[in-house]
Design a protein around this motif. Structure first.
Motif, short mmCIF file in Angstrom:
data_model
loop_
_atom_site.label_atom_id
_atom_site.label_comp_id
_atom_site.label_asym_id
_atom_site.label_seq_id
_atom_site.Cartn_x
_atom_site.Cartn_y
_atom_site.Cartn_z
N ASP A 105 19.82 -13.94 -14.16
CA ASP A 105 18.53 -13.74 -14.82
C ASP A 105 17.75 -12.53 -14.34
OD1 ASP A 105 18.92 -16.16 -16.26
OD2 ASP A 105 18.24 -17.28 -14.51
N ALA A 106 18.24 -11.87 -13.31
CA ALA A 106 17.48 -10.75 -12.74
C ALA A 106 18.42 -9.76 -12.08
CB ALA A 106 16.46 -11.26 -11.72
N LEU A 107 17.90 -8.56 -11.89
CA LEU A 107 18.53 -7.58 -11.00
C LEU A 107 17.78 -7.69 -9.69
CD1 LEU A 107 18.85 -4.48 -13.36
CD2 LEU A 107 20.56 -6.25 -12.87
N TYR A 108 18.49 -7.64 -8.58
CA TYR A 108 17.88 -7.82 -7.27
C TYR A 108 18.11 -6.58 -6.43
CZ TYR A 108 17.86 -12.65 -8.77
OH TYR A 108 17.65 -13.80 -9.49
N MET A 109 17.18 -6.31 -5.53
CA MET A 109 17.32 -5.17 -4.65
C MET A 109 16.73 -5.53 -3.30
SD MET A 109 15.91 -2.23 -3.19
CE MET A 109 14.38 -1.98 -4.03
N GLY A 110 17.41 -5.13 -2.26
CA GLY A 110 16.91 -5.29 -0.91
C GLY A 110 16.83 -3.92 -0.25
N GLY A 111 15.83 -3.72 0.58
CA GLY A 111 15.68 -2.44 1.25
C GLY A 111 14.85 -2.57 2.52
N ASN A 112 14.81 -1.50 3.26
CA ASN A 112 14.04 -1.44 4.50
C ASN A 112 12.80 -0.58 4.28
OD1 ASN A 112 16.05 -2.87 5.93
ND2 ASN A 112 17.23 -1.00 6.15
N MET A 113 11.70 -1.01 4.85
CA MET A 113 10.43 -0.30 4.70
C MET A 113 10.12 0.48 5.98
SD MET A 113 9.78 -1.19 1.65
CE MET A 113 8.22 -0.34 1.48
N PHE A 114 9.68 1.73 5.76
CA PHE A 114 9.32 2.62 6.85
C PHE A 114 7.95 3.24 6.55
CE2 PHE A 114 13.88 2.38 6.92
CZ PHE A 114 14.20 2.34 8.26
N PHE A 144 5.33 6.25 6.09
CA PHE A 144 5.38 7.67 5.76
C PHE A 144 5.03 8.49 7.00
CE2 PHE A 144 5.16 6.55 1.23
CZ PHE A 144 6.01 7.51 0.69
N SER A 145 4.11 8.00 7.79
CA SER A 145 3.69 8.69 9.00
C SER A 145 4.56 8.20 10.16
CB SER A 145 2.23 8.41 9.29
OG SER A 145 1.85 8.94 10.53
N GLY A 146 5.52 8.99 10.59
CA GLY A 146 6.34 8.66 11.74
C GLY A 146 7.66 7.98 11.42
N ASP A 147 7.88 7.58 10.17
CA ASP A 147 9.13 6.93 9.76
C ASP A 147 9.51 5.73 10.63
OD1 ASP A 147 9.60 8.59 7.56
OD2 ASP A 147 10.59 10.09 8.79
N SER A 148 8.52 4.91 10.97
CA SER A 148 8.76 3.72 11.78
C SER A 148 9.12 2.54 10.89
CB SER A 148 7.53 3.36 12.60
OG SER A 148 7.19 4.42 13.47
N PHE A 149 10.14 1.77 11.26
CA PHE A 149 10.53 0.57 10.53
C PHE A 149 9.40 -0.45 10.59
CE2 PHE A 149 12.36 -3.74 10.65
CZ PHE A 149 12.91 -3.78 9.37
N THR A 150 9.05 -1.04 9.43
CA THR A 150 8.01 -2.07 9.41
C THR A 150 8.56 -3.44 9.03
OG1 THR A 150 7.40 -1.61 7.12
CG2 THR A 150 6.21 -0.40 8.84
N ASN A 151 9.48 -3.51 8.08
CA ASN A 151 10.05 -4.79 7.66
C ASN A 151 11.12 -4.54 6.61
OD1 ASN A 151 8.87 -5.51 4.73
ND2 ASN A 151 7.23 -4.53 5.89
N ALA A 152 11.83 -5.59 6.28
CA ALA A 152 12.77 -5.57 5.17
C ALA A 152 12.12 -6.29 4.00
CB ALA A 152 14.09 -6.24 5.55
N ARG A 153 12.50 -5.89 2.77
CA ARG A 153 11.93 -6.51 1.57
C ARG A 153 13.03 -6.78 0.56
NH1 ARG A 153 6.67 -6.84 0.87
NH2 ARG A 153 6.79 -6.90 -1.38
N ILE A 154 12.75 -7.71 -0.34
CA ILE A 154 13.61 -7.96 -1.48
C ILE A 154 12.75 -7.93 -2.74
CG2 ILE A 154 15.41 -9.25 -0.28
CD1 ILE A 154 14.00 -11.83 -1.22
N ASP A 193 0.85 -1.17 0.00
CA ASP A 193 0.00 0.00 0.00
C ASP A 193 0.90 1.23 0.00
OD1 ASP A 193 0.73 0.80 2.72
OD2 ASP A 193 -0.51 -0.87 3.39
N SER A 194 0.30 2.39 -0.05
CA SER A 194 1.08 3.62 -0.14
C SER A 194 1.43 4.20 1.23
CB SER A 194 0.35 4.65 -0.98
OG SER A 194 -0.88 4.98 -0.35
N SER A 195 1.30 3.40 2.30
CA SER A 195 1.62 3.94 3.62
C SER A 195 3.09 3.75 3.97
CB SER A 195 0.75 3.26 4.69
OG SER A 195 1.12 1.90 4.84
N GLN A 196 3.87 3.07 3.09
CA GLN A 196 5.26 2.78 3.39
C GLN A 196 6.19 3.28 2.29
OE1 GLN A 196 6.03 -1.30 4.67
NE2 GLN A 196 3.83 -1.58 4.91
#
Length: 172
Positions: free
Chosen positions: A107-116, A118-128, A92-95
């Motif tokens: 076969d692919a380009l890969y990316m990993g990042g951390n999700m926060f 938008f409201s309060g910049d709280s960490f929610t999870n990591a994603r790939i 959703d658009s809340s992160q």
């Protein structure tokens, strides 16, 4: 470093005639002018002889989080690039996504990042994410798949293949 890039030859001569802003470079994508670019990544795909420039894009006003990627159309780092803007919102658009790490696979380009949030910049999870490398290298519309890693993971760093010698190992 977070707002511009420049391409040099091995002798230290600029091939781009000065720094190029990420905003200017990615302007053909029509991204919101109120957004910001940050956390750039660059990679060289040894197998394909291609350059990859990628960077986060966040716009708080529109709750937009993107991973913006350019892949060179040839082996010329100062040449033409195919440009892509992939959503980096989880479901959703809340992160928004932060601290990306780019990896190059067969076969692919890969990316990993951390999700926060938008409201309060709280960490929610990591994603790939995995991006359709063959489509991107051909300048075609490219798909992606993503997966959350939960709250126990932080800052996933995808594999970067190095030392390509013309063959890939077989088997598992």
């Amino acid at each position: 470093v977070n707002v511009d890039f420049e391409v040099y030859d091995r002798s230290g001569n600029s091939l781009t005639m000065g720094p190029v802003s990420f905003a200017s470079f990615f302007s053909p994508l029509g991204l919101p002018a109120t957004g910001t670019f940050f956390d750039p990544n660059t990679q060289y795909d040894e197998e394909a002889g291609r350059y990859i420039i990628a960077i986060d894009f966040k716009d708080d006003a529109s709750l937009t989080s993107l991973y913006v990627v350019a892949v060179s159309q040839s082996g010329d780092a100062a040449g033409f690039y195919w440009l892509y803007a992939f959503t980096a919102n989880a479901s959703d658009s809340s992160q928004w996504m932060d601290y990306p790490h780019l990896g190059v696979g067969r076969d692919a380009l890969y990316m990993g990042g951390n999700m926060f949030t938008f409201s309060g910049d709280s960490f929610t999870n990591a994603r790939i994410w995995a991006y359709d490398k063959p489509a991107m290298y051909a300048g075609l519309a490219a798909s992606l798949v993503g997966r959350g890693l939960g709250t126990g993971a932080f800052t996933p760093q995808p594999l970067k293949l190095h030392g390509y010698d013309g063959s890939w190992p077989t088997g598992n």
